[in-house]
Write a protein that holds these residues in place. Structure first.
Motif, PDB file in Angstrom:
ATOM      1  N   ASN A 161      -2.726  -0.832 -22.670  1.00  0.00           N
ATOM      2  CA  ASN A 161      -3.933  -1.498 -23.160  1.00  0.00           C
ATOM      3  C   ASN A 161      -4.231  -2.752 -22.329  1.00  0.00           C
ATOM      4  O   ASN A 161      -3.483  -3.128 -21.432  1.00  0.00           O
ATOM      5  CB  ASN A 161      -3.826  -1.810 -24.652  1.00  0.00           C
ATOM      6  CG  ASN A 161      -2.794  -2.882 -24.957  1.00  0.00           C
ATOM      7  OD1 ASN A 161      -1.968  -3.227 -24.120  1.00  0.00           O
ATOM      8  ND2 ASN A 161      -2.832  -3.420 -26.158  1.00  0.00           N
ATOM      9  N   GLN A 162      -5.330  -3.400 -22.650  1.00  0.00           N
ATOM     10  CA  GLN A 162      -5.758  -4.565 -21.882  1.00  0.00           C
ATOM     11  C   GLN A 162      -4.752  -5.704 -21.953  1.00  0.00           C
ATOM     12  O   GLN A 162      -4.542  -6.420 -20.965  1.00  0.00           O
ATOM     13  CB  GLN A 162      -7.117  -5.051 -22.405  1.00  0.00           C
ATOM     14  CG  GLN A 162      -8.261  -4.081 -22.175  1.00  0.00           C
ATOM     15  CD  GLN A 162      -9.485  -4.478 -22.979  1.00  0.00           C
ATOM     16  OE1 GLN A 162      -9.502  -4.360 -24.201  1.00  0.00           O
ATOM     17  NE2 GLN A 162     -10.525  -4.944 -22.300  1.00  0.00           N
ATOM     18  N   ALA A 163      -4.121  -5.866 -23.122  1.00  0.00           N
ATOM     19  CA  ALA A 163      -3.129  -6.935 -23.262  1.00  0.00           C
ATOM     20  C   ALA A 163      -1.941  -6.696 -22.335  1.00  0.00           C
ATOM     21  O   ALA A 163      -1.361  -7.649 -21.797  1.00  0.00           O
ATOM     22  CB  ALA A 163      -2.659  -7.023 -24.718  1.00  0.00           C
ATOM     23  N   PHE A 164      -1.553  -5.442 -22.123  1.00  0.00           N
ATOM     24  CA  PHE A 164      -0.493  -5.102 -21.175  1.00  0.00           C
ATOM     25  C   PHE A 164      -0.891  -5.536 -19.763  1.00  0.00           C
ATOM     26  O   PHE A 164      -0.092  -6.120 -19.022  1.00  0.00           O
ATOM     27  CB  PHE A 164      -0.231  -3.592 -21.228  1.00  0.00           C
ATOM     28  CG  PHE A 164       0.926  -3.131 -20.378  1.00  0.00           C
ATOM     29  CD1 PHE A 164       2.155  -2.848 -20.942  1.00  0.00           C
ATOM     30  CD2 PHE A 164       0.789  -2.963 -19.000  1.00  0.00           C
ATOM     31  CE1 PHE A 164       3.221  -2.414 -20.165  1.00  0.00           C
ATOM     32  CE2 PHE A 164       1.841  -2.523 -18.213  1.00  0.00           C
ATOM     33  CZ  PHE A 164       3.058  -2.255 -18.801  1.00  0.00           C
ATOM     34  N   VAL A 165      -2.134  -5.254 -19.418  1.00  0.00           N
ATOM     35  CA  VAL A 165      -2.621  -5.621 -18.078  1.00  0.00           C
ATOM     36  C   VAL A 165      -2.599  -7.134 -17.908  1.00  0.00           C
ATOM     37  O   VAL A 165      -2.175  -7.662 -16.870  1.00  0.00           O
ATOM     38  CB  VAL A 165      -4.042  -5.069 -17.849  1.00  0.00           C
ATOM     39  CG1 VAL A 165      -4.592  -5.538 -16.505  1.00  0.00           C
ATOM     40  CG2 VAL A 165      -4.037  -3.548 -17.932  1.00  0.00           C
ATOM     41  N   ARG A 166      -3.018  -7.865 -18.947  1.00  0.00           N
ATOM     42  CA  ARG A 166      -3.066  -9.333 -18.866  1.00  0.00           C
ATOM     43  C   ARG A 166      -1.680  -9.950 -18.825  1.00  0.00           C
ATOM     44  O   ARG A 166      -1.405 -10.824 -17.987  1.00  0.00           O
ATOM     45  CB  ARG A 166      -3.834  -9.904 -20.069  1.00  0.00           C
ATOM     46  CG  ARG A 166      -5.319  -9.676 -20.062  1.00  0.00           C
ATOM     47  CD  ARG A 166      -6.001 -10.566 -21.116  1.00  0.00           C
ATOM     48  NE  ARG A 166      -5.434 -10.389 -22.443  1.00  0.00           N
ATOM     49  CZ  ARG A 166      -5.846  -9.484 -23.325  1.00  0.00           C
ATOM     50  NH1 ARG A 166      -6.829  -8.647 -23.008  1.00  0.00           N
ATOM     51  NH2 ARG A 166      -5.290  -9.388 -24.515  1.00  0.00           N
ATOM     52  N   GLU A 188      -2.468 -11.902 -32.523  1.00  0.00           N
ATOM     53  CA  GLU A 188      -3.214 -11.701 -31.291  1.00  0.00           C
ATOM     54  C   GLU A 188      -2.989 -10.260 -30.829  1.00  0.00           C
ATOM     55  O   GLU A 188      -2.076  -9.569 -31.321  1.00  0.00           O
ATOM     56  CB  GLU A 188      -2.731 -12.682 -30.222  1.00  0.00           C
ATOM     57  CG  GLU A 188      -1.265 -12.509 -29.844  1.00  0.00           C
ATOM     58  CD  GLU A 188      -0.832 -13.457 -28.736  1.00  0.00           C
ATOM     59  OE1 GLU A 188       0.332 -13.317 -28.275  1.00  0.00           O
ATOM     60  OE2 GLU A 188      -1.628 -14.312 -28.327  1.00  0.00           O
ATOM     61  N   PHE A 189      -3.833  -9.792 -29.906  1.00  0.00           N
ATOM     62  CA  PHE A 189      -3.679  -8.412 -29.441  1.00  0.00           C
ATOM     63  C   PHE A 189      -2.343  -8.270 -28.712  1.00  0.00           C
ATOM     64  O   PHE A 189      -2.030  -9.033 -27.790  1.00  0.00           O
ATOM     65  CB  PHE A 189      -4.827  -8.029 -28.513  1.00  0.00           C
ATOM     66  CG  PHE A 189      -6.145  -7.877 -29.225  1.00  0.00           C
ATOM     67  CD1 PHE A 189      -6.317  -6.888 -30.174  1.00  0.00           C
ATOM     68  CD2 PHE A 189      -7.207  -8.725 -28.952  1.00  0.00           C
ATOM     69  CE1 PHE A 189      -7.527  -6.735 -30.846  1.00  0.00           C
ATOM     70  CE2 PHE A 189      -8.431  -8.575 -29.598  1.00  0.00           C
ATOM     71  CZ  PHE A 189      -8.585  -7.589 -30.553  1.00  0.00           C
ATOM     72  N   LEU A 190      -1.555  -7.283 -29.159  1.00  0.00           N
ATOM     73  CA  LEU A 190      -0.221  -7.074 -28.585  1.00  0.00           C
ATOM     74  C   LEU A 190      -0.300  -6.156 -27.371  1.00  0.00           C
ATOM     75  O   LEU A 190      -1.121  -5.230 -27.337  1.00  0.00           O
ATOM     76  CB  LEU A 190       0.694  -6.444 -29.640  1.00  0.00           C
ATOM     77  CG  LEU A 190       0.886  -7.234 -30.935  1.00  0.00           C
ATOM     78  CD1 LEU A 190       1.639  -6.397 -31.956  1.00  0.00           C
ATOM     79  CD2 LEU A 190       1.631  -8.529 -30.665  1.00  0.00           C
ATOM     80  N   PRO A 191       0.580  -6.363 -26.376  1.00  0.00           N
ATOM     81  CA  PRO A 191       0.629  -5.419 -25.256  1.00  0.00           C
ATOM     82  C   PRO A 191       1.220  -4.091 -25.715  1.00  0.00           C
ATOM     83  O   PRO A 191       2.250  -4.062 -26.385  1.00  0.00           O
ATOM     84  CB  PRO A 191       1.548  -6.123 -24.248  1.00  0.00           C
ATOM     85  CG  PRO A 191       2.350  -7.088 -25.049  1.00  0.00           C
ATOM     86  CD  PRO A 191       1.510  -7.491 -26.211  1.00  0.00           C
ATOM     87  N   PHE A 192       0.543  -2.986 -25.376  1.00  0.00           N
ATOM     88  CA  PHE A 192       0.972  -1.662 -25.813  1.00  0.00           C
ATOM     89  C   PHE A 192       1.103  -0.720 -24.628  1.00  0.00           C
ATOM     90  O   PHE A 192       0.342  -0.802 -23.658  1.00  0.00           O
ATOM     91  CB  PHE A 192      -0.039  -1.069 -26.801  1.00  0.00           C
ATOM     92  CG  PHE A 192       0.402  -1.161 -28.227  1.00  0.00           C
ATOM     93  CD1 PHE A 192       1.126  -0.134 -28.806  1.00  0.00           C
ATOM     94  CD2 PHE A 192       0.116  -2.283 -28.977  1.00  0.00           C
ATOM     95  CE1 PHE A 192       1.536  -0.223 -30.129  1.00  0.00           C
ATOM     96  CE2 PHE A 192       0.517  -2.381 -30.297  1.00  0.00           C
ATOM     97  CZ  PHE A 192       1.230  -1.346 -30.876  1.00  0.00           C
ATOM     98  N   MET A 193       2.079   0.174 -24.737  1.00  0.00           N
ATOM     99  CA  MET A 193       2.181   1.291 -23.804  1.00  0.00           C
ATOM    100  C   MET A 193       2.236   2.565 -24.641  1.00  0.00           C
ATOM    101  O   MET A 193       2.969   2.653 -25.622  1.00  0.00           O
ATOM    102  CB  MET A 193       3.434   1.165 -22.928  1.00  0.00           C
ATOM    103  CG  MET A 193       4.717   0.880 -23.677  1.00  0.00           C
ATOM    104  SD  MET A 193       6.073   0.455 -22.562  1.00  0.00           S
ATOM    105  CE  MET A 193       7.382   0.057 -23.728  1.00  0.00           C
ATOM    106  N   TYR A 194       1.409   3.519 -24.273  1.00  0.00           N
ATOM    107  CA  TYR A 194       1.301   4.783 -25.008  1.00  0.00           C
ATOM    108  C   TYR A 194       1.830   5.900 -24.125  1.00  0.00           C
ATOM    109  O   TYR A 194       1.475   6.002 -22.938  1.00  0.00           O
ATOM    110  CB  TYR A 194      -0.154   5.066 -25.373  1.00  0.00           C
ATOM    111  CG  TYR A 194      -0.816   3.963 -26.168  1.00  0.00           C
ATOM    112  CD1 TYR A 194      -0.599   3.839 -27.536  1.00  0.00           C
ATOM    113  CD2 TYR A 194      -1.671   3.050 -25.539  1.00  0.00           C
ATOM    114  CE1 TYR A 194      -1.227   2.830 -28.266  1.00  0.00           C
ATOM    115  CE2 TYR A 194      -2.296   2.047 -26.262  1.00  0.00           C
ATOM    116  CZ  TYR A 194      -2.063   1.936 -27.615  1.00  0.00           C
ATOM    117  OH  TYR A 194      -2.676   0.935 -28.328  1.00  0.00           O
ATOM    118  N   PHE A 195       2.684   6.758 -24.711  1.00  0.00           N
ATOM    119  CA  PHE A 195       3.256   7.885 -23.988  1.00  0.00           C
ATOM    120  C   PHE A 195       2.814   9.188 -24.631  1.00  0.00           C
ATOM    121  O   PHE A 195       2.576   9.240 -25.843  1.00  0.00           O
ATOM    122  CB  PHE A 195       4.792   7.811 -23.988  1.00  0.00           C
ATOM    123  CG  PHE A 195       5.343   6.517 -23.461  1.00  0.00           C
ATOM    124  CD1 PHE A 195       5.098   6.129 -22.154  1.00  0.00           C
ATOM    125  CD2 PHE A 195       6.103   5.683 -24.264  1.00  0.00           C
ATOM    126  CE1 PHE A 195       5.604   4.929 -21.665  1.00  0.00           C
ATOM    127  CE2 PHE A 195       6.614   4.492 -23.793  1.00  0.00           C
ATOM    128  CZ  PHE A 195       6.361   4.111 -22.482  1.00  0.00           C
TER     129      PHE A 195
END
Length: 830
Positions: A588-593, A636-643
């Motif tokens: 998600n965007q938070a992961f990118v940031r 706040e928006f959490l960093p997420f990774m989806y598999f």
């Protein structure tokens, strides 16, 4: 005493002759006392009251004293200990004569089809003996029932469950009970007053800890050192205190930790783990997740309702002053005839006492209704709150203290001031209201200024909470909330081999997608606001340093379409993503940031921080999804990774299927039941309405906004009534003066302006003092707000303007009435 009863009878007759005043005063006090008592009743039930077991003051618990870090599986409300740690504590502690472990769990009573949940607890063999609980039927679980490799045979049921599910059948002992598809035998029934040791919760069934391998064969937490799921409860030895037990357990902490190091921890994790310190703490009031969540809001609400009661008392003091002024000549004549000042004070105070008693009695009845309404507000269908709201000595003492204080506050000052002036002065003056001169009127002004000031504080707090709730309800959470039903399917009872799980789930989703009226469907391991989360440390390709903590999820194709979260770039999961293909991920965007520091994500690769010796596969980022809230609207928006679900290494025999449909909810549920039963009727089903789960996460915010809004409105209303009363009294006192002014040429506008000027001074003084108090105390509510600063300028302006407008209206009415006076009648007024 004879004189006292005469005073009360006299006070009763005086109040009976003023039914309007008596009714308003009683209702005002009832509301203030009732609200305060109700909120204190909740605080007493959640925070202060001991659990109903034998000698609760002797109970204690051992846990990590300051948990600054944690890693592993956390699978209960009170995830304080792992089973290996519990065994070491039981061996090495010396302060408790007996100590037991327990954990909460939910069981399924059904054997296929829609789930029927029962609240359960897992207990070690000494649990009931430690608490001193005796059965009403049969026997309770003991050490002989909690032995290694025990059979799934022992279970206790609560009294309420026995009445509800077995109709109070006295022959229930020995009957079978199915929990999660496993057959147990009822050993006995716990007493009706025992609802467990988790405050705000109850239990239906208790089973021994040793059945863990039977109930959870794929995840046996008895052997996992990183599985946190237990809490302890013990009874102190004679002569021992919590402080002494705390010192002893601290001394053996290093040995306990050294014996229980989880093998999945790396060197950094082991170092943090060995920094833990165990401590002993009192457990006389039980355990409570509700206490941690609601304690601060409840204390704050008690303070708010206390301020409302303060305003009500100030209002009543003003009314009592007015009543005393109207009776001045009577009081003066009686004193001139020989009545003592103390006798007159006692007589006037008796009216206040009667009002306080009436308000308190009505307030107690109101408190029961309000406290139950508050419990209903913080309960949900999935999580019903159970609290003992009966009266105890703390609640009675609190209510009695309120009654005494209100009597003194609004009754004593008017009574003293009404009898202060000397009789000769009044009799010689022959004028109305001489004793009600500047000094007494100053007191009434001070009371009104105080009311306005406190009202500003309450109104600003109410606006902050209402605006905070509005921010949350209008927040872009990153997904669509309506039209989604989450279906939890569990096929563990089918005993399929693990390699078939993924294909079985995919087939279930396809069947659901084929239901007429279903727009789209997808499966996921976790869903937003579902109550579960999973995170891991990640490392970027080419680096051995953790880049940060990231939350993860396993999804089926079409998940983002169903939930309404936009896929911003890249692709969704599809048939290319298999167990043997290259590992891929969507972030998600938070992961990118936060993890990639804004770099172009597509094609980037990363690893999950795995235990020592375990391979670390690389995951390639193939897509970026928009941010969305997951556990809490405030976060706040959490960093997420989806598999992709097809690449999950060890899939579980259960899944969540998200269904988007415009069909009526009952119709959709019936179709899903029929479809899943067509696959296998033994599959367990549980339905969760997506929007309801999200709404339930805002219960605390709704509670604060609703109650603070009500109290803020009530405070403003009471302040307006108080100001109206003072200005009306001032007009009455200055009737002759107004007549003279009008006789010598003053116009109606001049009279209105004169009255409004007086009211304006009082209002402005109250607004200035109130704004200062509000700004000084604003930080108290900081942790309960979202998207607002405690000293938000717009909120402050809204509170001041609103209260100023209300005060202006309250002042204009008597001013306008004064301007309509006939000068001739005013000059003859006495």
């Amino acid at each position: 005493m004879s004189s006292f009863w005469k005073d009360l009878r006299y006070g009763f007759r005086a109040l009976r002759l003023s039914p309007g005043f008596t009714l308003i005063a009683t209702l005002t006090l009832a509301l203030g006392i009732g609200a305060n008592t109700a909120i204190f009743q909740l605080i007493d039930s959640i925070r202060l009251r001991s659990i109903p077991v034998k000698n609760p003051q002797e109970l204690g618990t051992i846990r990590i004293a300051d948990r600054h870090w944690g890693s592993g599986q956390f699978s209960s409300q009170y995830s304080q200990l792992s089973f290996p740690i519990w065994e070491q504590i039981r061996k090495r502690q010396e302060g408790f004569a007996e100590i037991a472990a327990w954990s909460d769990q939910r069981f399924n009573l059904a054997t296929g089809g829609e789930v029927r949940k029962a609240k359960g607890i897992r207990v070690s063999g000494d649990f009931f003996h430690v608490l001193g609980v005796e059965p009403v039927l049969g026997r309770l679980i003991g050490p002989e029932d909690d032995q290694p490799a025990c059979a799934a045979s022992a279970a206790n049921i609560s009294y309420a469950f026995w009445q509800r599910n077995f109709g109070g059948d006295p022959s229930v002992v020995g009957k079978p009970l199915t929990l999660d598809g496993i057959s147990f035998v009822v050993l006995g029934v716990t007493p009706p007053g025992f609802n467990g040791i988790s405050v705000g919760d109850t239990f239906d069934v208790a089973v021994p800890l040793c059945v863990e391998p039977i109930l959870s064969p794929r995840n046996n937490r008895l052997t996992l050192r990183h599985a946190w799921w237990l809490a302890s409860i013990g009874r102190l030895k004679p002569g021992w205190t919590i402080a002494r037990a705390n010192a002893q357990i601290k001394a053996v902490t290093p040995a306990i930790l050294q014996e229980t190091i989880p093998p999945v921890y790396d060197a950094a994790g082991v170092k943090k783990y060995l920094e833990y310190k165990f401590g002993a703490f009192s457990a006389s009031t039980g355990f409570s997740e509700l206490r941690e969540d609601s304690e601060t809001p409840l204390w704050l609400l008690l303070g708010i309702s206390g301020l409302v009661l303060l305003i009500a008392c100030a209002n009543l003091a003003n009314l009592m002053l007015a009543r005393a002024s109207a009776r001045e000549r009577q009081i003066t004549i009686r004193r001139a005839l020989g009545a003592s000042r103390w006798r007159m004070i006692r007589e006037l105070l008796s009216e206040s006492l009667l009002l306080a008693v009436a308000g308190t009695v009505c307030g107690l009845f109101l408190a029961f209704a309000i406290s139950r309404m508050l419990v209903a507000l913080i309960s949900t269908q999935q999580n019903q709150i159970f609290l003992d709201l009966g009266m105890d000595w703390r609640v009675l003492t609190f209510t009695t203290a309120l009654a005494v204080l209100t009597t003194v506050f609004f009754g004593l000052a008017p009574a003293v001031r009404a009898t202060r002036a000397e009789p000769a002065t009044l009799l010689q003056s022959g004028s109305r209201g001489m004793s009600g001169g500047r000094e007494r009127f100053s007191l009434r002004r001070i009371l009104v200024v105080s009311q306005v000031a406190v009202s500003v504080v309450l109104l600003m707090g109410a606006l902050l909470f209402v605006r905070s709730l509005r921010n949350l309800t209008t927040l872009n959470v990153g997904f669509q909330q309506s039209g989604i039903l989450v279906t939890n399917v569990d096929f563990q009872c089918l005993h399929l081999p693990e390699e078939r799980f993924t294909e079985y789930k995919r087939d279930l989703v396809k069947r659901v997608q084929a239901i007429p009226g279903v727009e789209s469907a997808a499966n996921a391991m976790l869903v937003p606001f579902g109550g579960s989360a999973w995170n891991e440390d990640v490392l970027l390709e080419g680096s051995d340093t953790d880049a940060g903590v990231v939350w993860l999820n396993y999804l089926g194709p079409g998940y983002f379409q169903v939930i309404g979260t936009p896929l911003l770039t890249g692709r969704d999961f599809d048939d290319r993503d298999t167990a043997t293909s290259g590992k891929v991920a969507i972030v998600n965007q938070a992961f990118v940031r936060k993890i990639l520091k804004g770099a172009d994500p597509l094609g980037k690769r990363f690893r999950i921080h795995e235990p020592p010796g375990k391979p670390r596969p690389l995951y390639e980022i193939v897509g970026v999804a928009a941010d969305n809230k997951f556990q809490d609207m405030h976060e706040e928006f959490l960093p997420f990774m989806y598999f992709p679900a097809t690449q999950q290494e060890h899939p579980a025999p259960d899944d969540l299927i998200l269904v988007r449909s415009s069909l009526p909810l009952t119709s959709l549920m019936a179709s899903l039941k029929q479809t899943v039963a067509g696959v296998n009727p033994s599959i367990d089903l549980e339905f969760l309405v997506f929007k309801t789960r999200i709404h339930n996460s805002l219960l605390q915010d709704e509670l604060m906004a609703t109650l603070s809004g009500f109290f803020g409105f009530l405070a403003a209303l009471l302040a307006a009534i108080g100001l109206y009363g003072v200005i009306s009294y001032m007009v009455l006192q200055r009737t002759k003066e107004i007549g003279i002014r009008m006789a010598v040429g003053a116009g109606r506008a001049d009279v209105v302006g004169m009255i409004l000027k007086e009211a304006g001074i009082l209002t402005i003084a109250g607004l200035v003092i109130g704004t200062t108090l509000a700004l000084a105390s604003a930080q108290v509510v900081k942790s309960l707000l979202y998207g607002l600063k405690p000293r938000d300028p717009l909120t402050m302006v809204l509170a001041v303007v609103t209260l100023a407008a209300v005060a202006a209206l309250a002042s204009f009415l008597p001013a306008y009435r004064a301007s309509r006076l006939d000068p001739l009648k005013a000059l003859h007024y006495e």
